[in-house]
Motif scaffolding. Structure first.
Motif, PDB file in Angstrom:
ATOM      1  N   SER A  53      39.707  34.320  37.557  1.00  0.00           N
ATOM      2  CA  SER A  53      40.119  34.543  38.941  1.00  0.00           C
ATOM      3  C   SER A  53      39.197  33.763  39.873  1.00  0.00           C
ATOM      4  O   SER A  53      38.031  33.499  39.559  1.00  0.00           O
ATOM      5  CB  SER A  53      40.082  36.034  39.280  1.00  0.00           C
ATOM      6  N   ARG A  88      38.094  36.813  33.624  1.00  0.00           N
ATOM      7  CA  ARG A  88      39.297  36.205  33.058  1.00  0.00           C
ATOM      8  C   ARG A  88      40.528  37.060  33.373  1.00  0.00           C
ATOM      9  O   ARG A  88      40.506  38.286  33.233  1.00  0.00           O
ATOM     10  CB  ARG A  88      39.170  36.065  31.547  1.00  0.00           C
ATOM     11  N   ASN A  89      41.602  36.380  33.776  1.00  0.00           N
ATOM     12  CA  ASN A  89      42.883  37.056  33.956  1.00  0.00           C
ATOM     13  C   ASN A  89      43.539  37.309  32.606  1.00  0.00           C
ATOM     14  O   ASN A  89      43.290  36.585  31.635  1.00  0.00           O
ATOM     15  CB  ASN A  89      43.828  36.194  34.813  1.00  0.00           C
ATOM     16  N   ASP A  91      47.318  37.846  32.483  1.00  0.00           N
ATOM     17  CA  ASP A  91      48.613  38.010  33.139  1.00  0.00           C
ATOM     18  C   ASP A  91      49.706  37.429  32.258  1.00  0.00           C
ATOM     19  O   ASP A  91      49.556  36.340  31.682  1.00  0.00           O
ATOM     20  CB  ASP A  91      48.629  37.296  34.499  1.00  0.00           C
ATOM     21  N   GLN A 121      49.901  42.426  34.707  1.00  0.00           N
ATOM     22  CA  GLN A 121      48.676  41.860  35.251  1.00  0.00           C
ATOM     23  C   GLN A 121      47.482  42.707  34.840  1.00  0.00           C
ATOM     24  O   GLN A 121      47.540  43.931  34.840  1.00  0.00           O
ATOM     25  CB  GLN A 121      48.751  41.792  36.782  1.00  0.00           C
ATOM     26  N   ALA A 123      43.393  42.014  35.736  1.00  0.00           N
ATOM     27  CA  ALA A 123      42.449  41.057  36.300  1.00  0.00           C
ATOM     28  C   ALA A 123      41.322  41.780  37.021  1.00  0.00           C
ATOM     29  O   ALA A 123      41.489  42.904  37.496  1.00  0.00           O
ATOM     30  CB  ALA A 123      43.166  40.119  37.275  1.00  0.00           C
ATOM     31  N   ARG A 125      38.530  40.864  40.131  1.00  0.00           N
ATOM     32  CA  ARG A 125      38.254  39.883  41.177  1.00  0.00           C
ATOM     33  C   ARG A 125      37.053  40.316  42.001  1.00  0.00           C
ATOM     34  O   ARG A 125      36.945  41.475  42.396  1.00  0.00           O
ATOM     35  CB  ARG A 125      39.468  39.707  42.084  1.00  0.00           C
TER      36      ARG A 125
END
Length: 559
Positions: A53, A88-89, A91, A121, A123, A125
């Motif tokens: 992200s 790290r995502n 998704d 999703q 994630a 951030r």
């Protein structure tokens, strides 16, 4: 009598937002292009995103309690993030779609389009622009969406028409975890405010019926009209949660005790460790449940007139709607979960399309006026625990007036020059809201956020034959976006400066552009700019556009 049955695919897209917007677009535009006679096929896609992200850049400090500010807030690093966190995502998006066309007669076609989308999703951030945990946000969510459309398309001499209906069902679940231990608004009532969670579920059902017609009065004059009736039902459940350590439950418990005593309210349930802490009108905690029912009639009327075989003028008046929504925000009061109403836009547009010099020059130009009612704008609300939080609000009146033009010139074989630009003067005409510092402000007379006055793109490409089946091409583009503001009003910390980007490309293409391979460079001058700016309690952050980026693309068209 049934003449023919055909099945074909519709394109899969890697963005659930694009898919949902495309599905919800009204059938008031031009009639669809001729339908494919491809064999039975289903299209689908299942892309995944495992990238990191993006970290926000620290633009400004808006410290709530200066005495509690850490020296780390004064860091002059361009971007910073919390150490030891995996950003790290994870998704994933899956889509499958089926389209079938049935030729009922030689002039009438029945089309069915079915689609299912599933987006997940997961994630983390860091959205405060610092190495402190002012706001570290973890998000897990899933959107499931099904849609079905049936339409009849007819061509009866001077009359072309389309009628149809569609149904959509969407479900969105979201869980958010907020780590806010380093906010300067700490402690509260002597209790550390270290974090909280938010869970929400939204279900919606949409039914619509639409029709559109074009009637050729004379070979040069065509009238157009269309309408769409839409009903939307939305259910919303949400809960601001103590994250299990009991801190927020204890803080809200103090607020509840003081409020009930001040207003003479009877005792009720108290916030529990790991339970909901958002308070209702009686200052009792619990899940917030609500429903939003809306309907509208969108429409369009217009006319186009051919001045010559290479030029026409047109004028349209249309009305459209954007559905209302519930904000998914961490809040201590149920009042802050109130929905915003649907947005209404009445648009007026007139323009010209023309070709000159044996189609060596194409010109398109238009003027427009947009009249908004209850436009949905990014705003703020004041929360007694979390201070200033972002939300969405309705601006009762706003408008935009402007013009746009595009010129395509082919001065010699293989060379194409494309120049386009627009001017937009937008205004909030009537809106009193909360600014990003938590103060009530009259925004009447100010520009709409994220709306630059001037935008333009220039592109040039030259192609020449490598052999009878292949072409080589080189090209470049220059794009300009004027300055704008991310916040309502003219707040300097929300300003996004103008930018000029240069992109380059070169490659080779196969027969009929069925495939092409090319190298490219984007933002080759490494222009520094930001696409988005927002306030996070003690900081204002911005998200930067990509720096100079280079790559190689191989594209194949299987149709």
């Amino acid at each position: 009598m049934i003449k023919k049955l055909r099945f074909g695919s519709i394109d899969a897209r890697a963005s659930p937002i694009d898919a949902l917007c495309r599905r919800r677009s009204s059938a008031l535009g031009a009639l669809p292009s001729p339908l494919s006679s491809a064999p039975a096929a289903v299209s689908g896609a299942s892309p995944a995103d495992r990238s990191d992200s993006q970290a926000g850049q620290l633009n400004a400090l808006t410290i709530q309690v200066p005495a509690n500010a850490s020296p780390a807030l004064g860091s002059n690093r361009i971007a910073d993030w919390d150490p030891g966190v995996d950003f790290r995502n994870d998704d994933r998006f899956f889509q499958i779609a089926l389209r079938g066309d049935l030729d009922v007669t030689d002039h009438i076609t029945l089309t069915s389009i079915s689609a299912y989308e599933d987006y997940r999703q997961d994630a983390v951030r860091d959205i405060d622009g610092t190495a402190l945990q002012i706001l570290l946000l973890g998000t897990q969510g899933r959107i499931k969406s099904f849609s079905q459309e049936l339409r009849l398309v007819g061509d009866s001499g001077p009359l072309k028409w389309i009628v149809g209906a569609n149904y959509a069902k969407d479900k969105a679940n979201e869980f958010q975890s907020f780590d806010i231990r380093n906010q300067t608004n700490n402690p509260i009532f002597g209790i550390p405010n270290v974090g909280a969670d938010l869970t929400s579920t939204q279900n919606s059902k949409t039914l619509a019926a639409f029709g559109n017609a074009e009637f050729e009065i004379t070979p040069d004059l065509t009238l157009q009209a269309g309408a769409r009736y839409t009903e939307n039902r939305r259910w919303f459940n949400t809960c601001s949660l103590d994250n299990g350590n009991g801190n927020i439950a204890a803080i809200i418990g103090v607020v509840q005790s003081v409020a009930k005593g001040a207003f003479g309210l009877p005792a009720g349930p108290v916030p529990q460790v790991g339970g909901c802490f958002n308070l209702d009108a009686n200052y009792d905690p619990g899940e917030f449940r609500s429903r939003l029912n809306e309907n509208n009639v969108s429409w369009r009327v217009g006319a186009k007139y051919k001045i010559t075989s290479d030029a026409l003028i047109y004028a349209n008046v249309s009305r459209g709607y954007k559905s209302g929504l519930f904000p998914t925000v961490l809040a201590s009061s149920n009042n802050q979960f109130a929905p915003v109403k649907q947005e209404k836009l009445t648009a007026y547009e007139a323009g010209v399309k023309a070709s000159f010099l044996d189609r060596a020059v194409d010109l398109t130009a238009a003027v427009f006026y947009y009249d908004y009612r209850n436009k949905q704008v990014r705003s703020h609300f004041i929360d007694p625990i979390f201070v200033v939080l972002e939300s969405v609000a309705n601006a009762p009146k706003s408008d935009a007036i402007g013009a746009e033009a595009q010129v395509v010139v082919r001065p010699l074989r293989g060379l194409t020059l494309n120049l386009s630009g627009s001017y937009t003067d937008s205004k909030i005409k009537d809106f009193i809201g909360v600014n990003q510092f938590g103060a009530v402000e009259d925004f009447s007379g100010t520009r709409m956020p994220f709306t630059p006055e001037w935008q333009g793109v220039g592109d040039a490409e030259y192609r020449w034959s490598l052999d009878p089946s292949h072409e080589v091409f080189v090209g470049g583009s220059l794009s300009y976006t004027g300055a704008s503001n991310a916040f309502l009003g003219a707040d300097s910390v929300g300003k996004m400066v103008a930018r000029t980007l240069v992109d380059l490309r070169a490659g080779v293409s196969g027969p009929g552009d069925r495939w092409k391979a090319y190298v490219w460079g984007r933002n080759v001058t490494n222009e520094k700019y930001q696409n988005y700016v927002m306030r996070i309690t003690d900081t204002v952050i911005g998200y930067s556009g990509k720096p100079a980026t280079y790559g190689f693309t191989l594209a194949v068209n299987f149709r």
